[in-house]
Enzyme design. Structure first.
Site, mmCIF file in Angstrom:
data_model
loop_
_atom_site.group_PDB
_atom_site.id
_atom_site.type_symbol
_atom_site.label_atom_id
_atom_site.label_comp_id
_atom_site.label_asym_id
_atom_site.label_seq_id
_atom_site.Cartn_x
_atom_site.Cartn_y
_atom_site.Cartn_z
ATOM 1 N N ALA A 260 0.854 -1.185 0.000
ATOM 2 C CA ALA A 260 0.000 0.000 0.000
ATOM 3 C C ALA A 260 0.890 1.236 0.000
ATOM 4 O O ALA A 260 2.041 1.185 0.447
ATOM 5 C CB ALA A 260 -0.897 -0.019 1.229
ATOM 6 N N GLY B 76 0.944 -5.139 1.012
ATOM 7 C CA GLY B 76 -0.281 -5.268 0.219
ATOM 8 C C GLY B 76 -0.013 -5.888 -1.151
ATOM 9 O O GLY B 76 -0.913 -6.461 -1.763
ATOM 10 N N GLU C 83 -0.079 -9.531 -0.473
ATOM 11 C CA GLU C 83 -1.495 -9.861 -0.226
ATOM 12 C C GLU C 83 -2.292 -9.868 -1.534
ATOM 13 O O GLU C 83 -3.161 -10.709 -1.736
ATOM 14 C CB GLU C 83 -2.095 -8.869 0.775
ATOM 15 C CG GLU C 83 -1.511 -9.043 2.171
ATOM 16 C CD GLU C 83 -1.897 -7.930 3.126
ATOM 17 O OE1 GLU C 83 -1.786 -6.749 2.729
ATOM 18 O OE2 GLU C 83 -2.317 -8.227 4.255
ATOM 19 N N GLU D 107 5.084 -5.024 7.004
ATOM 20 C CA GLU D 107 4.298 -3.985 7.689
ATOM 21 C C GLU D 107 4.787 -3.719 9.111
ATOM 22 O O GLU D 107 4.775 -2.583 9.585
ATOM 23 C CB GLU D 107 2.812 -4.375 7.737
ATOM 24 C CG GLU D 107 2.094 -4.337 6.391
ATOM 25 C CD GLU D 107 2.175 -5.639 5.610
ATOM 26 O OE1 GLU D 107 3.068 -6.460 5.882
ATOM 27 O OE2 GLU D 107 1.323 -5.830 4.719
HETATM 28 N N1 DAK Z 1 4.554 3.380 -0.622
HETATM 29 C C1 DAK Z 1 4.920 4.602 -1.138
HETATM 30 N N2 DAK Z 1 6.052 4.791 -1.850
HETATM 31 C C2 DAK Z 1 6.857 3.731 -2.048
HETATM 32 C C3 DAK Z 1 6.541 2.445 -1.540
HETATM 33 C C4 DAK Z 1 5.323 2.289 -0.800
HETATM 34 N N3 DAK Z 1 4.901 1.114 -0.310
HETATM 35 N N4 DAK Z 1 7.539 1.605 -1.893
HETATM 36 C C5 DAK Z 1 8.424 2.337 -2.601
HETATM 37 N N5 DAK Z 1 8.012 3.612 -2.695
HETATM 38 C C6 DAK Z 1 8.675 4.748 -3.368
HETATM 39 C C7 DAK Z 1 9.855 5.249 -2.560
HETATM 40 O O1 DAK Z 1 9.424 6.153 -1.561
HETATM 41 C C8 DAK Z 1 10.682 5.931 -3.648
HETATM 42 O O2 DAK Z 1 10.110 7.172 -3.912
HETATM 43 P P1 DAK Z 1 11.041 8.488 -4.218
HETATM 44 O O3 DAK Z 1 11.981 8.565 -3.064
HETATM 45 O O4 DAK Z 1 11.742 8.146 -5.516
HETATM 46 O O5 DAK Z 1 10.079 9.603 -4.315
HETATM 47 C C9 DAK Z 1 10.436 5.044 -4.864
HETATM 48 O O6 DAK Z 1 9.259 4.302 -4.584
HETATM 49 C C10 DAK Z 1 11.559 4.046 -5.065
HETATM 50 O O7 DAK Z 1 11.747 3.350 -3.858
HETATM 51 P P2 DAK Z 1 13.202 2.958 -3.324
HETATM 52 O O8 DAK Z 1 14.177 4.039 -3.635
HETATM 53 O O9 DAK Z 1 13.037 2.534 -1.906
HETATM 54 O O10 DAK Z 1 13.524 1.709 -4.270
HETATM 55 P P3 DAK Z 1 14.404 0.419 -3.994
HETATM 56 O O11 DAK Z 1 14.405 -0.340 -5.263
HETATM 57 O O12 DAK Z 1 15.714 0.795 -3.358
HETATM 58 O O13 DAK Z 1 13.596 -0.408 -2.880
HETATM 59 C C11 DAK Z 1 11.637 -1.484 -1.968
HETATM 60 C C12 DAK Z 1 12.401 -0.992 -3.234
HETATM 61 C C13 DAK Z 1 10.306 -2.019 -2.453
HETATM 62 C C14 DAK Z 1 12.423 -2.617 -1.300
HETATM 63 C C15 DAK Z 1 11.480 -0.307 -0.973
HETATM 64 O O14 DAK Z 1 10.978 0.820 -1.697
HETATM 65 C C16 DAK Z 1 10.536 -0.618 0.156
HETATM 66 O O15 DAK Z 1 10.949 -1.256 1.151
HETATM 67 N N6 DAK Z 1 9.284 -0.139 0.067
HETATM 68 C C17 DAK Z 1 8.317 -0.234 1.135
HETATM 69 C C18 DAK Z 1 7.831 -1.645 1.306
HETATM 70 C C19 DAK Z 1 6.788 -1.763 2.419
HETATM 71 O O16 DAK Z 1 7.057 -1.384 3.577
HETATM 72 N N7 DAK Z 1 5.589 -2.241 2.088
HETATM 73 C C20 DAK Z 1 4.506 -2.390 3.008
HETATM 74 C C21 DAK Z 1 3.642 -1.146 2.966
HETATM 75 S S1 DAK Z 1 2.291 -1.231 4.123
HETATM 76 C C22 DAK Z 1 -5.312 -2.187 4.182
HETATM 77 C C23 DAK Z 1 -4.867 -3.400 3.709
HETATM 78 C C24 DAK Z 1 -3.529 -3.571 3.415
HETATM 79 C C25 DAK Z 1 -2.629 -2.559 3.627
HETATM 80 C C26 DAK Z 1 -3.078 -1.356 4.084
HETATM 81 C C27 DAK Z 1 -4.420 -1.175 4.374
HETATM 82 N N8 DAK Z 1 -6.727 -2.024 4.498
HETATM 83 C C28 DAK Z 1 -7.626 -3.122 4.291
HETATM 84 C C29 DAK Z 1 -7.212 -0.798 4.979
HETATM 85 C C30 DAK Z 1 -1.226 -2.777 3.316
HETATM 86 C C31 DAK Z 1 -0.241 -2.120 3.907
HETATM 87 C C32 DAK Z 1 1.109 -2.138 3.310
HETATM 88 O O17 DAK Z 1 1.366 -2.735 2.285
#
Ligand code: DAK
Length: 254
Positions: free
Chosen positions: A64, A105, A108, A128
């Site tokens: 997400a 997400g 998921e 998460e």
């Molecule tokens: N959200 C927003 N931006 C993201 C992102 C994300 N999940 N993942 C990557 N980006 C953005 C980065 O901020 C960066 O943006 P700029 O700095 O260029 O503006 C750009 O994408 C490139 O990212 P990186 O520079 O980090 O790229 P790398 O290749 O080095 O790394 C990575 C890729 C995927 C390993 C890393 O970006 C990363 O760890 N991303 C976050 C992964 C994460 O924590 N995912 C879980 C998110 S929480 C719900 C149900 C489900 C959910 C929510 C609500 N309901 C039913 C209400 C789910 C929640 C989640 O998924």
């Protein structure tokens, strides 16, 4: 260009493609709205017999959109319509074609599919916990059902991802292929499914998913009823006659 693309590469096959490469296909509200809309429409479209869900050849989805969530209040989160439901309840078979990261997400979302084809460089994780939340779209439930409590807990509590090979060994994906072959493999599987009788295909999907959460006895009754129902289709007569007459069946979805 739209953040979710819809393509029709072959008869009966639809491709839903995430298209936010600059943020690793993070699932913002627009993307999730579009996914819900496409899955609702394709589920109701008689011409669509199989759906491929992909993020392209670099990344499936990094979860997400964290920027979208950072300042949300509990009430705002609660008030959101359940945008995952149309994907979970889609009656057509869904194949996830996964290259690169499938995190949070994104993992998921892949687990909403019926078949997951992963590239060798793909990785799956529920990170998460590292940002102070927990999975909210099936990460604690679908993952545990797929891989068992101990492997799921390892992923959920540490946030550490697993490689495609490990995911295959755990039962989290159906097949691992070279990165460059992911989409073509998914397409090949989709074409095989499309050549099958559609009513039997839909019954198999429905009974398999509904039966997972029922007692074995109830699930067996469900299976038997669906099995009996298929004897009312002309495709059952056609399939069996074609076999006996040593010819290719012509299924009509009736
Ligand atoms: N959200 C927003 N931006 C993201 C992102 C994300 N999940 N993942 C990557 N980006 C953005 C980065 O901020 C960066 O943006 P700029 O700095 O260029 O503006 C750009 O994408 C490139 O990212 P990186 O520079 O980090 O790229 P790398 O290749 O080095 O790394 C990575 C890729 C995927 C390993 C890393 O970006 C990363 O760890 N991303 C976050 C992964 C994460 O924590 N995912 C879980 C998110 S929480 C719900 C149900 C489900 C959910 C929510 C609500 N309901 C039913 C209400 C789910 C929640 C989640 O998924």
């Amino acid at each position: 260009m739209s953040e979710v693309l819809l393509e029709k590469p072959a008869d009966g096959i639809a491709v839903v493609r995430l298209n936010r490469p600059e943020v690793r296909n993070a699932l913002n509200l627009t993307v999730r709205d579009l996914l819900a809309k496409h899955f609702t429409d394709l589920g109701n479209d008689a011409d669509t017999r199989c759906i491929i869900l992909t993020g392209g050849d670099k990344v499936f989805a990094a979860g997400a959109d964290i920027r979208d969530m950072v300042d949300r209040t509990p009430i705002e989160v609660m008030a959101r319509r359940d945008l995952w439901k149309p994907i979970a309840s889609c009656p057509k078979p869904v194949i996830a074609a996964v290259n690169g990261y499938a995190l949070g997400g994104g993992c998921e979302l892949a687990m909403h599919a019926d078949i997951i084809v992963a590239g060798e460089g793909a990785s799956f994780g529920q990170p998460e916990v590292r940002i102070g939340i927990m999975p909210g779209a099936g990460g604690t439930q679908r993952l545990t059902r797929a891989v068992g409590k101990f492997r799921a807990m390892r992923m959920l509590l540490t946030g550490e991802p697993v490689t495609a090979r490990d995911a295959l060994a755990m039962g989290l994906v159906s097949e691992v292929v070279a990165d460059a072959e992911v989409f073509q493999t998914a397409l090949r599987i989709a074409k095989t499914i499309v050549s099958m009788p559609p009513l039997a295909v839909m019954q198999i999907k429905e009974v398999t998913l509904a039966g997972q959460d029922a007692s074995l006895e109830a699930a067996m009754i469900l299976e038997r009823k669906a099995f009996q129902l298929l004897f009312s289709t002309t495709d059952q007569k056609e399939g069996m006659r074609a076999f006996l007459e040593k010819r290719k069946p012509e299924f009509r979805g009736r």
